[in-house]
Write a protein that holds these residues in place. Structure first.
Motif, PDB file in Angstrom:
ATOM      1  N   SER A   1      69.518 -31.999  19.012  1.00  0.00           N
ATOM      2  CA  SER A   1      70.159 -30.688  18.973  1.00  0.00           C
ATOM      3  C   SER A   1      69.138 -29.582  18.789  1.00  0.00           C
ATOM      4  O   SER A   1      69.183 -28.548  19.468  1.00  0.00           O
ATOM      5  CB  SER A   1      71.198 -30.661  17.843  1.00  0.00           C
TER       6      SER A   1
ATOM      7  N   ARG B   1      68.628 -26.644  21.565  1.00  0.00           N
ATOM      8  CA  ARG B   1      68.923 -25.270  21.156  1.00  0.00           C
ATOM      9  C   ARG B   1      67.659 -24.432  21.107  1.00  0.00           C
ATOM     10  O   ARG B   1      67.678 -23.236  21.456  1.00  0.00           O
ATOM     11  CB  ARG B   1      69.637 -25.281  19.806  1.00  0.00           C
TER      12      ARG B   1
ATOM     13  N   TYR C   1      75.425 -28.685  21.527  1.00  0.00           N
ATOM     14  CA  TYR C   1      73.982 -28.627  21.736  1.00  0.00           C
ATOM     15  C   TYR C   1      73.576 -27.380  22.525  1.00  0.00           C
ATOM     16  O   TYR C   1      72.406 -26.975  22.477  1.00  0.00           O
ATOM     17  CB  TYR C   1      73.504 -29.860  22.497  1.00  0.00           C
TER      18      TYR C   1
ATOM     19  N   GLY D   1      74.289 -22.489  20.957  1.00  0.00           N
ATOM     20  CA  GLY D   1      73.491 -21.922  19.896  1.00  0.00           C
ATOM     21  C   GLY D   1      73.347 -20.412  20.020  1.00  0.00           C
ATOM     22  O   GLY D   1      74.096 -19.751  20.741  1.00  0.00           O
TER      23      GLY D   1
END
Length: 407
Positions: free
Chosen positions: A97, A101, A122, A125
């Motif tokens: 993740s 991001r 994911y 963001g």
């Protein structure tokens, strides 16, 4: 506009030997013709690591994280928060993740393609530096509807758990669709069902059908018969997947006793990896065989007298149906398995509901009542389901790939 594309997938998308990997791989392969693809994925089967080389040959970068199903299950249960589905905890991996991001926030990508709603967080963001990438989410199916179907047929203790998952996952699906530029589904019917549930997504939802590799599933290639002389009924699929487990259990227990009265009696071959204990136990029934993982499913299809798809819970397009049809085999499918497939019932395949009707349709094929069914099945997929046809719309959905990037 950057010509890099971030492709996020909840499982390694290779080899294309099971439903989710088949679609993911062919989409990735098509996108790689126009974009420099960077792949981020989870690996929950150590055997899949043998295939990283094939992915690295197609992608400019591959970032993966190994996870175990047991640990992810514990993570989902222990990290569950009010209003959030267990699915998100199951597929959350902090390192992957942060990598995804971070790349988006840096403005590294001109486009982001996310395969499955479980991976949507994911790519949800903070806003990136510079122009925002085009973000496309491929939900494939309305997964919340699957959990709703599970809950409808279950009592305590799992019924309330699955009902909660259906409710919270739908709420998340709606939030995810609002966060992406476009959300895709595997069929017009699946897209329309989501729009019924999330009317605010009507202008941001579309569909992209599955295809079949017609060269790989070619009935003209000689293959050795993998079972004995008895008429063979074949079901293919990953055998720890609940809809598949329920389908073969029902067929073995309800339909096979009817068909075993025939002379010669047919035998039922359940072909697929990771059979659940309840599936393995079916091998104790007369005329039922459970293979587990096989090196190649095609010989089993090539020599099947009938390919059966008796799913009671099914969403979207069933690859097992397309592959059997591509191999020119007669298919007997439930209405649920037929729903997403553009094939004529009674002409390209047979549709049956209930044990008596399913047994009758299978018996008709074994008795030679539908001699042209296999050829018609192959012809139907030839005209409709080559991947080169079904993915034609993808380039426009992604903004035209390198052409758009150059502009």
């Amino acid at each position: 506009m950057s010509r890099r594309l971030l492709f996020l997938c909840h499982r390694i998308p290779y080899p294309p030997e099971k439903g989710e990997k088949i679609r993911a791989w062919h989409i990735l392969d098509r996108l790689a013709e126009s974009w420099d693809v960077e792949l981020g994925c989870l690996v929950d089967d150590p055997a899949d690591l043998d295939h990283l080389g094939a992915l690295k040959a197609r992608c400019s970068a591959v970032e993966w994280r190994a996870v175990s199903r047991r640990k992810q299950g514990l993570r989902a249960v222990t990290s569950v928060r009010p209003g959030l589905p267990l699915t998100l905890g199951w597929f959350h991996e902090p390192g992957l993740s942060a990598w995804a991001r971070g790349g988006i926030a840096e403005g590294r990508y001109g486009a982001v393609f996310v395969y499955s709603s479980a991976m949507a967080p994911y790519a949800m963001g903070p806003a990136p530096r510079g122009p925002a990438p085009r973000r496309v989410l491929d939900m494939v199916d309305v997964d919340s509807e699957k959990w709703r179907a599970y809950a409808a047929g279950a009592g305590l203790p799992m019924g309330p758990v699955w009902a909660r998952e259906a409710r919270t996952l739908l709420a998340f699906e709606r939030r995810a669709a609002a966060a992406f530029d476009l959300t895709l589904f595997v069929s017009p019917a699946e897209r329309d069902r989501f729009v019924e549930l999330a009317p605010e997504a009507a202008g941001r939802a579309d569909w992209l059908e599955n295809g079949v590799d017609l060269d790989r599933f070619d009935p003209s290639v000689p293959r050795e018969r993998p079972f004995g002389p008895a008429p063979a009924l074949v079901f293919t699929g990953t055998m720890d997947y609940r809809p598949n487990v329920e389908a073969v259990t029902w067929f073995a227990q309800e339909v096979m006793p009817i068909l075993r009265r025939r002379n010669p009696a047919p035998e039922f071959h359940i072909v697929g990896a990771n059979p659940a204990p309840s599936v393995t136990a079916l091998a104790s029934l007369p005329g039922v065989h459970v293979t587990g993982r096989v090196p190649d499913v095609r010989p089993y299809l090539a020599h099947a007298d009938v390919a059966v798809a008796p799913l009671r819970i099914a969403r979207g397009i069933q690859n097992k149906v397309l592959e059997a049809m591509s191999m020119a085999r007669p298919v007997v499918a439930s209405p649920q398995a037929h729903e997403g497939v553009r094939a004529r019932a009674g002409k390209d395949l047979l549709v049956a509901d209930g044990a008596e009707e399913t047994a009758r349709r299978v018996a008709e094929v074994l008795d030679g009542a539908h001699p042209g069914l296999g050829a018609a099945a192959r012809a139907a997929v030839l005209g409709t389901y080559p991947w080169s046809v079904t993915l034609r719309r993808l380039d426009a959905m992604m903004g035209g790939g390198l052409q758009a990037a150059a502009e």
